[in-house]
Write a protein that holds these residues in place. Structure first.
Motif, PDB file in Angstrom:
ATOM      1  N   ALA A 180       0.825  -1.210   0.000  1.00  0.00           N
ATOM      2  CA  ALA A 180       0.000   0.000   0.000  1.00  0.00           C
ATOM      3  C   ALA A 180       0.861   1.263   0.000  1.00  0.00           C
ATOM      4  N   ALA A 181       1.948   1.249   0.780  1.00  0.00           N
ATOM      5  CA  ALA A 181       2.793   2.443   0.877  1.00  0.00           C
ATOM      6  C   ALA A 181       3.413   2.788  -0.477  1.00  0.00           C
ATOM      7  N   LEU A 182       3.885   1.766  -1.200  1.00  0.00           N
ATOM      8  CA  LEU A 182       4.483   2.015  -2.508  1.00  0.00           C
ATOM      9  C   LEU A 182       3.437   2.526  -3.493  1.00  0.00           C
ATOM     10  N   MET A 183       2.253   1.924  -3.486  1.00  0.00           N
ATOM     11  CA  MET A 183       1.202   2.340  -4.411  1.00  0.00           C
ATOM     12  C   MET A 183       0.716   3.745  -4.091  1.00  0.00           C
ATOM     13  N   ASP A 184       0.651   4.084  -2.811  1.00  0.00           N
ATOM     14  CA  ASP A 184       0.305   5.455  -2.423  1.00  0.00           C
ATOM     15  C   ASP A 184       1.318   6.439  -2.994  1.00  0.00           C
ATOM     16  N   GLU A 185       2.597   6.080  -2.870  1.00  0.00           N
ATOM     17  CA  GLU A 185       3.666   6.970  -3.324  1.00  0.00           C
ATOM     18  C   GLU A 185       3.643   7.137  -4.840  1.00  0.00           C
ATOM     19  N   LEU A 186       3.460   6.037  -5.557  1.00  0.00           N
ATOM     20  CA  LEU A 186       3.501   6.084  -7.010  1.00  0.00           C
ATOM     21  C   LEU A 186       2.241   6.685  -7.627  1.00  0.00           C
ATOM     22  N   LEU A 224      -2.245 -12.180  -3.300  1.00  0.00           N
ATOM     23  CA  LEU A 224      -2.008 -10.914  -3.988  1.00  0.00           C
ATOM     24  C   LEU A 224      -3.314 -10.178  -4.253  1.00  0.00           C
ATOM     25  N   ALA A 225      -4.333 -10.900  -4.697  1.00  0.00           N
ATOM     26  CA  ALA A 225      -5.629 -10.270  -4.957  1.00  0.00           C
ATOM     27  C   ALA A 225      -6.181  -9.629  -3.683  1.00  0.00           C
ATOM     28  N   GLY A 226      -6.043 -10.325  -2.563  1.00  0.00           N
ATOM     29  CA  GLY A 226      -6.508  -9.773  -1.301  1.00  0.00           C
ATOM     30  C   GLY A 226      -5.733  -8.541  -0.893  1.00  0.00           C
ATOM     31  N   LEU A 227      -4.422  -8.573  -1.097  1.00  0.00           N
ATOM     32  CA  LEU A 227      -3.570  -7.420  -0.777  1.00  0.00           C
ATOM     33  C   LEU A 227      -3.990  -6.210  -1.601  1.00  0.00           C
ATOM     34  N   LEU A 228      -4.187  -6.419  -2.898  1.00  0.00           N
ATOM     35  CA  LEU A 228      -4.568  -5.313  -3.786  1.00  0.00           C
ATOM     36  C   LEU A 228      -5.970  -4.808  -3.477  1.00  0.00           C
ATOM     37  N   GLY A 229      -6.856  -5.727  -3.101  1.00  0.00           N
ATOM     38  CA  GLY A 229      -8.227  -5.341  -2.792  1.00  0.00           C
ATOM     39  C   GLY A 229      -8.360  -4.481  -1.555  1.00  0.00           C
ATOM     40  N   GLU A 230      -7.375  -4.579  -0.668  1.00  0.00           N
ATOM     41  CA  GLU A 230      -7.405  -3.763   0.555  1.00  0.00           C
ATOM     42  C   GLU A 230      -6.997  -2.326   0.292  1.00  0.00           C
ATOM     43  N   TRP A 231      -6.350  -2.091  -0.861  1.00  0.00           N
ATOM     44  CA  TRP A 231      -5.895  -0.735  -1.190  1.00  0.00           C
ATOM     45  C   TRP A 231      -7.000  -0.009  -1.933  1.00  0.00           C
ATOM     46  N   ASP A 232      -7.377   1.139  -1.464  1.00  0.00           N
ATOM     47  CA  ASP A 232      -8.473   1.907  -2.058  1.00  0.00           C
ATOM     48  C   ASP A 232      -7.908   3.177  -2.674  1.00  0.00           C
ATOM     49  N   GLY A 233      -7.410   3.020  -3.896  1.00  0.00           N
ATOM     50  CA  GLY A 233      -6.800   4.165  -4.559  1.00  0.00           C
ATOM     51  C   GLY A 233      -7.131   4.192  -6.035  1.00  0.00           C
ATOM     52  N   LEU A 234      -6.118   4.316  -6.873  1.00  0.00           N
ATOM     53  CA  LEU A 234      -6.306   4.370  -8.323  1.00  0.00           C
ATOM     54  C   LEU A 234      -6.816   3.026  -8.860  1.00  0.00           C
ATOM     55  N   PRO A 235      -7.356   3.025 -10.075  1.00  0.00           N
ATOM     56  CA  PRO A 235      -7.757   1.752 -10.689  1.00  0.00           C
ATOM     57  C   PRO A 235      -6.579   0.784 -10.790  1.00  0.00           C
ATOM     58  N   VAL A 236      -6.857  -0.486 -10.499  1.00  0.00           N
ATOM     59  CA  VAL A 236      -5.851  -1.553 -10.574  1.00  0.00           C
ATOM     60  C   VAL A 236      -6.423  -2.688 -11.421  1.00  0.00           C
TER      61      VAL A 236
END
Length: 266
Positions: free
Chosen positions: A166-172, A197-209
């Motif tokens: 999440a921290a990296l995706m927030d930064e990028l 991985l799907a669960g990890l990505l699903g927890e992040w609420d940001g840009l489209p993935v």
């Protein structure tokens, strides 16, 4: 959740390959499917279905003898569906704008930014200046290690020291419009999604993935929707009957229509 179709091009042909099998030496890859149709055929098919945001990936290196033929195929697909497709593979600040002018909605970048195993923010900023943040997709395709899901580059052949989190995706997120993430360990194997991985990505609420890798059944789509909290988009390659697999293209489109109605009417 949206369905984002794909067009993977290798040695001048639309193909589906086992992701980890790609080798620059000898232009080799373990093939699941080689189409008799060109890339423009699939672009027209996706256009007719009203599917946007799909991606074209050039799987040959820029040094390959087949690169120009693969690129010609890609340009034909962009011309067939202007504004409907993204493109990745050998994208740099020097050629990114050319692909946008040719009809790409976005360019997809990994190796130029994640160079030498780490993020080069000067290169990332250069890409943003060249194409605009609103036209840039960062490919965070990754492989599972003891340290977590680590980003791989150069057509998934080189492991970096950057971990998907999440921290990296927030930064990028300050530099791009979307993320594309292949689960490389299951890509092209049609044996099920990478649930962790799907669960990890699903927890992040940001840009489209957009998630790619291992989808082989309608149950996988439903599971991905659940694990991704309806936030993840999905692409399907080898498992789709368009590419020799068992999943029905028509059934997937019906699934997409249902999701659209749910999004509109709740």
């Amino acid at each position: 959740m949206e369905f984002r179709p794909c067009i993977d091009i290798h040695n001048g042909k639309v193909k589906q390959i086992v992701g980890g099998s790609l080798k620059d030496s000898g232009n080799q890859a373990r093939e699941n499917f080689v189409s008799e149709q060109d890339a423009a055929f699939f672009a027209n098919l996706y256009k007719k279905a009203g599917l946007k945001g799909g991606h074209i990936i050039l799987l040959n290196s820029v040094d390959s003898e087949f690169y120009e033929e693969s690129r010609r195929q890609a340009l034909g697909a962009l011309a067939a569906y202007p504004g409907g497709l993204q493109i990745g593979g050998g994208i740099t600040p020097e050629n990114g704008e050319d692909y946008l002018r040719a009809g790409a909605s976005h360019v997809i970048v990994t190796s130029y930014v994640f160079c030498g195993g780490t993020i080069h923010y000067d290169r990332l900023q250069e890409m943003v200046r060249a194409v605009g943040r609103e036209h840039l997709v960062l490919d965070l395709s990754c492989r599972k290690t003891e340290e977590g899901y680590m980003i791989v580059t150069d057509r998934w052949q080189k492991l970096t020291g950057e971990r998907v989190c999440a921290a990296l995706m927030d930064e990028l997120s300050a530099y791009c419009d979307e993320f594309l993430i292949h689960a490389v360990d299951v890509e092209g194997k049609s044996q099920g999604i990478e649930r962790e991985l799907a669960g990890l990505l699903g927890e992040w609420d940001g840009l489209p993935v957009t998630y790619a890798g291992g989808v082989h059944s309608m149950e996988d789509l439903r599971l991905l929707r659940e694990l991704g909290h309806d936030r993840l988009h999905v692409t399907i390659g080898s498992a789709l009957d368009l590419f020799g697999g068992a999943m029905s293209w028509e059934e997937v489109l019906k699934f997409v229509i249902v999701l659209r109605k749910l999004a509109i009417y709740g």
